[in-house]
Enzyme design. Structure first.
Site, PDB file in Angstrom:
ATOM      1  N   THR A 103     -60.257  -0.231  19.015  1.00 51.79           N
ATOM      2  CA  THR A 103     -61.456  -1.048  19.101  1.00 51.79           C
ATOM      3  C   THR A 103     -62.068  -1.168  17.713  1.00 51.79           C
ATOM      4  O   THR A 103     -62.083  -0.189  16.963  1.00 51.79           O
ATOM      5  CB  THR A 103     -62.474  -0.390  20.045  1.00 51.79           C
ATOM      6  OG1 THR A 103     -61.786  -0.026  21.226  1.00 51.79           O
ATOM      7  CG2 THR A 103     -63.604  -1.331  20.372  1.00 51.79           C
ATOM      8  N   VAL A 104     -62.576  -2.356  17.406  1.00 53.33           N
ATOM      9  CA  VAL A 104     -63.159  -2.574  16.089  1.00 53.33           C
ATOM     10  C   VAL A 104     -64.666  -2.776  16.240  1.00 53.33           C
ATOM     11  O   VAL A 104     -65.111  -3.553  17.080  1.00 53.33           O
ATOM     12  CB  VAL A 104     -62.542  -3.803  15.393  1.00 53.33           C
ATOM     13  CG1 VAL A 104     -63.139  -3.974  14.009  1.00 53.33           C
ATOM     14  CG2 VAL A 104     -61.036  -3.649  15.312  1.00 53.33           C
ATOM     15  N   GLY A 138     -54.687  -3.882  21.149  1.00 54.06           N
ATOM     16  CA  GLY A 138     -53.718  -2.879  21.552  1.00 54.06           C
ATOM     17  C   GLY A 138     -53.863  -1.599  20.757  1.00 54.06           C
ATOM     18  O   GLY A 138     -53.646  -0.515  21.273  1.00 54.06           O
ATOM     19  N   ASP A 159     -46.938  -5.979  12.858  1.00 52.99           N
ATOM     20  CA  ASP A 159     -47.702  -6.585  13.945  1.00 52.99           C
ATOM     21  C   ASP A 159     -48.361  -7.865  13.454  1.00 52.99           C
ATOM     22  O   ASP A 159     -49.550  -8.057  13.612  1.00 52.99           O
ATOM     23  CB  ASP A 159     -48.740  -5.589  14.467  1.00 52.99           C
ATOM     24  CG  ASP A 159     -49.248  -5.971  15.850  1.00 52.99           C
ATOM     25  OD1 ASP A 159     -48.664  -6.895  16.458  1.00 52.99           O
ATOM     26  OD2 ASP A 159     -50.222  -5.350  16.308  1.00 52.99           O
TER      27      ASP A 159
END
Ligand SMILES: *[C@@H]1O[C@H](CO)[C@@H](O)[C@H](O)[C@H]1NC(C)=O
Ligand SMILES: *[C@@H]1O[C@H](CO)[C@@H](O)[C@H](O)[C@H]1NC(C)=O
Ligand SMILES: *[C@@H]1O[C@H](CO)[C@@H](O)[C@H](O)[C@H]1NC(C)=O
Ligand SMILES: *[C@@H]1O[C@H](CO)[C@@H](O)[C@H](O)[C@H]1NC(C)=O
Ligand SMILES: *[C@@H]1O[C@H](CO)[C@@H](O)[C@H](O)[C@H]1NC(C)=O
Ligand SMILES: *[C@@H]1O[C@H](CO)[C@@H](O)[C@H](O)[C@H]1NC(C)=O
Ligand SMILES: *[C@@H]1O[C@H](CO)[C@@H](O)[C@H](O)[C@H]1NC(C)=O
Length: 759
Positions: free
Chosen positions: A437-438, A434, A555
């Protein structure tokens, strides 16, 4: 008056200080010449004028004696000194010729057929390069050996087959022979072999043989030396011999260690190891000349004064002397090699000039235009980058980093990160979520990193971003993923983390693309699950207490917990979420990513607190216990949401039905129930009533100990009690709930003690 006194004091103290640091210097008034011979230090005449090396025959101390021919000549013991070379570290002395003759009266050879010379233990050696054993005679064999005849022996033989074969200037066996001597000798013994003698000398040949160590370069054989035997008469009985000397018996390396004894005192001088064995010499550096043994003895050579022969710089060239060298350049408007006088006038035809001028002009114009374009492009790019940098709080961050030196936080440039990820190649994607991007990446220094490209951030976030990054970068906990730095000069910030290789807890429990609600994680032993839960709780607790206001993850979920070697857990994605403001825009984003983990109170109040993390952690704990996903849309209605499904099951006392079947067989129900109890407390509707992350961590730690050493279960009870009391103090309701979750605990302490006491 006072000033003058001080000046005198300083002036008198100065040379003393200098002398303490360097080797002693000879007196200024010493005699430096004797007859025609210069006598440079370390040689000298009279005490204090030469390098004193102790008593002995052959030393640096010379005498200047009036000789029979009425001139003054320097002597080293009984050897006349012909000259001293500092450059080569040599002295030339006059050496005796040793004759061995036939006595016609007594009809026999001289009794003495041997001579020796010994300066061993002195600072002098016989130069092997310059000297030769030279034997002159017609039936002569002579040896040179060390004094005790054990170290070396060499020799040569001279014969005279007939007078006609003798040649002036040739010393190669006919009437004369020479032999090289070994390196580094300082004693020798010359000996004639008695079987070869001139007792039977035929007419036309002399009655003597001669042997001597002499300087080869200054010797020239004459036939008359053997025909009339005038070798001694024509040379005065003495010939030059070259001696090598040293000024210290150590190597340069050793000598440098003792500054008070080190002889190379001049600036621009260097130390040279002796070729004869241990010992050293000094030499002026290249481009300098003089006496390296005297302070400031080495002076720059003015090469320009000898520009015709030694240091060529031919006439049109301009010679400029520099310290240690010189430059030779062609005069104005000429080019070429001035050293060899090849300077030539530059070409001057008009046409050539114009052609060159026009083409240079065109090329320049092209270069200027293209670089102007490039500069403009670059400026535009730079200004965009600057704007982003500013927007993302880069300036704030920069200030902070300046004031806080030892930080290991790096501001990466866009290029660096592009390079690290192969221009954000799809193949390097580690995961998409969410928040962004990694990518997997490798920095220039070889560090493997995970680079997160955030999704769009809000205005408020942008301002605070840099500062928040800085706070997070200082967090240093083994269970928190390390933030190496960030890149702010792009539209959306990028974060650079350490790379944790083994995927996420989510993948571990549910498998990679697992659609099944449970199954995959069954392989994980209960002890490992407990370890993961405990470590993650520790990390969250650490972050909640590390800074004020607390860093809130916001989170917490299994996809944000990374698994390292040995099932060590590393909590990741801190930061992006701490930026969560209390406005609705952010609320929406959060709901998107993390349904199933979201604190219900937060959903109502929109106020993110540390207790929101506690709730989400409770869900993660459930995942570990049940191997079910937090939100399972395929399941029947009442099982869709894991936390409510769990609370319902717990309420109906069928905990076992929801648990992962594997752990049931593996661990005692007691322990499992305690963990379930912790989860239950975390999932309290009201944040107030949830324990703090610290309390959760302590409780999990206690359960872990209990599970490892069940017989010591009582030991951890105190902390459980404390938790219980703490919660009880807040509301009476909690107490009874605790009783439900911690089934075996009794309502009060006395009852508990009652169970224990029957002994
Ligand atoms: C030189 O003179 C000194 C003093 O007069 C004397 O002792 C020494 O023997 C002389 N040396 C030689 C080689 O004649
Ligand atoms: C030669 O020998 C005789 C007698 O043995 C001696 O008197 C004389 O001095 C010697 N000559 C030389 C030059 O040695
Ligand atoms: C004699 O020879 C031995 C063995 O080589 C050596 O150690 C010693 O120094 C020598 N002596 C002299 C006076 O040269
Ligand atoms: C060598 O030179 C000398 C004079 O120095 C001369 O008398 C002699 O004859 C020369 N010998 C030969 C073989 O030329
Ligand atoms: C000289 O040499 C002969 C042989 O060539 C030998 O018999 C004689 O003893 C030698 N003379 C001396 C003094 O050694
Ligand atoms: C250094 O040299 C001086 C003078 O020769 C000597 O007195 C001193 O002992 C030396 N020091 C060392 C450490 O060898
Ligand atoms: C000293 O330096 C000169 C040239 O700079 C060189 O020719 C000479 O060999 C050196 N002497 C020694 C002992 O190395």
């Amino acid at each position: 008056m006072v000033l003058a006194l001080i000046a005198v004091l300083i002036a008198s103290a100065w040379p003393a200080a200098e002398a303490a640091a360097t080797a002693a210097q000879p007196a200024a008034a010493c005699q430096r010449r004797c007859g025609d011979v210069d006598i440079p230090y370390p040689f000298g005449i009279g005490r204090g004028c030469y390098l004193y090396t102790g008593e002995g025959d052959v030393t640096f101390g010379l005498t200047c004696n009036l000789t029979a021919d009425g001139t003054y000549r320097p002597f080293c013991w009984e050897y006349e000194v012909l000259g001293v070379s500092l450059r080569r570290g040599q002295a030339r002395v006059r050496n005796d010729i040793n004759p061995w003759c036939y006595n016609a009266t007594s009809r026999s050879m001289d009794a003495q057929s041997t001579w020796w010379w010994d300066v061993s233990d002195s600072w002098f050696h016989v130069s092997d390069e310059d000297n030769r054993l030279t034997v002159v005679g017609c039936n002569s064999l002579a040896y040179v050996t060390s004094v005790n005849e054990t170290e070396y022996m060499t020799g040569c033989m001279a014969t005279c087959p007939s007078v006609g074969r003798l040649e002036n200037g040739s010393c190669s066996g006919m009437g004369c022979c020479q032999a090289a001597i070994p390196r580094g000798i300082n004693s020798y013994w010359v000996e004639f072999e008695e079987k070869f003698n001139t007792s039977g000398a035929v007419a036309g040949f002399g009655r003597c043989s001669y042997a001597v160590l002499l300087e080869a370069a200054s010797f020239e054989f004459r036939t008359t030396y053997v025909t009339t035997g005038d070798f001694v008469e024509s040379t005065g009985g003495k010939v030059p011999l070259v001696l090598d000397w040293v000024v210290g018996k150590e190597t340069c390396r050793e000598a440098r260690r003792n500054a008070t004894a080190f002889m190379c005192v001049s600036r621009d001088s260097e130390c040279v190891d002796s070729r004869n064995g241990p010992g050293y010499l000094c030499n002026c550096s290249a481009g300098f000349e003089g006496n390296p043994y005297l302070l400031d003895g080495c002076q720059d050579i003015n090469e320009c004064e000898d520009r015709r022969f030694k240091y060529p710089c031919s006439v049109p060239g301009t010679c400029i002397n520099t310290p240690g060298g010189f430059r030779c350049s062609c005069p104005d408007k000429t080019t070429g090699n001035a050293y060899y006088g090849t300077c030539e006038a530059n070409k001057s035809q008009l046409g050539v000039h114009i052609a060159i001028g026009v083409s240079v002009g065109l090329a320049l114009l092209a270069i200027i235009l293209s670089s102007a374009y490039m500069i403009q492009q670059r400026r535009r790019l730079a200004s965009v980058k600057r704007r982003y940098f500013k927007q993302h709080g880069g300036l704030l961050l920069f200030e902070e980093m300046k004031s806080n030196q030892g930080l290991s936080f790096t501001l990466f440039t866009e290029e660096e990160l592009e390079e690290a990820t192969d221009r954000f190649d799809e193949r390097n994607v580690l995961g998409k979520g969410g928040n962004g991007t990694v990518y997997r990446g490798a920095l220039r220094d070889g560090r493997a990193v995970a680079i997160k490209r955030c999704k769009l951030v809000s205005e408020r976030q942008k301002k605070e971003f840099g500062k928040e990054m800085l706070i997070l970068s200082q967090v240093n906990h083994r269970s928190v993923v390390k933030l190496h730095g960030c890149c702010l000069e792009v539209e959306v910030p990028m974060l650079v983390y350490e790379l944790v290789p083994h995927g996420t807890l989510y993948q571990l429990i549910h498998g990679d693309g697992a659609a099944a609600s449970h199954g995959h994680g069954s392989r994980i032993p209960f002890a490992t699950r407990l370890k993961i839960a405990h470590e993650a709780a520790e990390a969250l607790a650490y972050l909640h207490s590390w800074a004020s206001p607390p860093i809130i993850h916001g989170d917490v979920k299994s996809p944000n917990m990374l698994i390292d070697d040995g099932y060590a857990v590393k909590v990741s994605d801190f930061g992006a979420s701490t930026l969560a403001p209390t406005n609705e825009a952010q609320f929406v984003t959060l709901v998107q990513g993390t349904c199933g983990y979201l604190d219900p109170e937060y959903m109502q109040t929109c106020k993110l607190t540390d207790k929101s993390d506690v709730y989400s952690f409770g869900v993660v704990l459930l995942e570990l216990l049940t191997c079910r996903k937090a939100l399972n849309l395929q399941s029947p209605e009442e099982e869709k949401n894991l936390s409510s499904h769990f609370l319902q099951a717990l309420g109906e006392n069928r905990l076992e039905a929801i648990l992962d079947s594997q752990i049931l067989g593996e661990e005692s129900m007691e322990v499992i129930e305690q963990v379930a109890g912790v989860a239950r407390q975390c999932l309290e509707m009201s944040g107030e009533r949830r324990p703090s992350m610290r309390q959760v961590a302590e409780e999990l730690g206690r359960v872990r100990k209990l599970s490892r050493h069940p017989w010591r279960g009582g030991g951890g009870r105190g902390s459980s009690d404390e938790l219980e009391k703490l919660l009880a103090g807040r509301s009476p309701n909690t107490y009874s709930e605790l009783q439900v979750s911690n089934g075996y605990l009794s309502l009060n302490d006395s009852a508990y003690i009652g169970i224990q006491s029957p002994r």
